[in-house]
Design an enzyme around this catalytic site. Structure first.
Site, PDB file in Angstrom:
ATOM      1  CE  LYS A   1     -36.811  -6.806 -71.472  1.00  0.00           C
ATOM      2  NZ  LYS A   1     -36.745  -7.294 -70.092  1.00  0.00           N
TER       3      LYS A   1
ATOM      4  NE  ARG B   1     -41.774   6.817 -66.741  1.00  0.00           N
ATOM      5  CZ  ARG B   1     -41.587   5.514 -66.712  1.00  0.00           C
ATOM      6  NH1 ARG B   1     -41.914   4.816 -65.642  1.00  0.00           N
ATOM      7  NH2 ARG B   1     -41.050   4.887 -67.736  1.00  0.00           N
TER       8      ARG B   1
ATOM      9  NE  ARG C   1     -42.512   4.627 -71.691  1.00  0.00           N
ATOM     10  CZ  ARG C   1     -41.691   3.574 -71.789  1.00  0.00           C
ATOM     11  NH1 ARG C   1     -42.071   2.487 -72.414  1.00  0.00           N
ATOM     12  NH2 ARG C   1     -40.482   3.625 -71.281  1.00  0.00           N
TER      13      ARG C   1
END
Ligand SMILES: [Zn+2]
Length: 206
Positions: free
Chosen positions: A13, A153, A122
């Site tokens: 997005k 993360r 990621r």
């Protein structure tokens, strides 16, 4: 053109929002950003929002709506805007109808397994926040830009991602139905290269 952009975490997005705004020359209204600005500048509404956050409470819809209303009333939104992060619920969508007319709602659609793969793979630089994917960097865990360490993360770990996607799907489904009923929802295939997603969105806007 007044656009609302919807997409699950990992749907791309942010990337589409910045490309689209550049192409259409309209401002990107990210509710996260305007919230932080009001709070940082301690505007009257920012102070109210902060008082809830400081007490560990959710900021009520009325406050969020007012922040969005004020932003959309600014001069740069006269020829259109791209709204990102609002509305999140049908109640907010109804409130938005009260102060601005949305022309089209773009939903960037990416299959669940693809979203999982994108997010779980990621790795983010701990120093400059640049983001990478293990599909492209293999075993390398050093940032190309600044030499910082790349980290996985907690937010991007499997169980958390499943939960985030579940929460998103549950909350957004009624919103998607709401805009579909109004005949302004455009679903776009987000499982493509970024520039191809952009051209799908351009087609949907015509
Ligand atoms: Zn870095």
């Amino acid at each position: 053109m007044n656009i609302v952009l919807l997409g699950a975490p990992g749907a791309g997005k942010g990337t589409q929002a910045s490309m689209l705004c550049e192409m259409l020359n309209i401002p990107h209204i990210s509710t996260g950003d305007i919230f932080r600005r009001h709070i940082k500048e301690l505007t009257p509404i920012g102070k109210i929002a902060k008082s809830y956050i400081d007490r560990g409470e959710l900021v009520p819809d009325s406050v969020t709506e007012e922040i969005v209303r004020l932003r959309l009333a600014e001069a740069d939104c006269k020829n259109g805007y791209l709204l990102d992060g609002f509305p999140r619920t049908v109640a907010q969508a109804k409130a938005l109808e009260g102060f601005s007319k949305v022309d089209v709602v773009i939903e960037i659609d990416v299959p669940h397994e693809k979203l999982m793969h994108r997010i779980i793979g990621r790795r983010v630089c701990g120093k400059c926040a640049e983001s990478y994917h293990v599909d492209f960097i293999g075993e390398k865990r050093v940032c190309e830009k600044c030499g910082g360490d790349l980290i996985h993360r907690d937010d991007d770990k499997e169980d958390t991602v499943k939960e985030r996607l579940f929460v998103y799907a549950n909350k957004t489904a009624p919103l998607i139905d709401f805009y579909a009923e109004r005949g302004i929802l455009k679903k776009v295939n987000g499982d493509l290269a970024a520039k191809d997603v952009l051209s799908e969105i351009s087609k949907a806007l015509k």
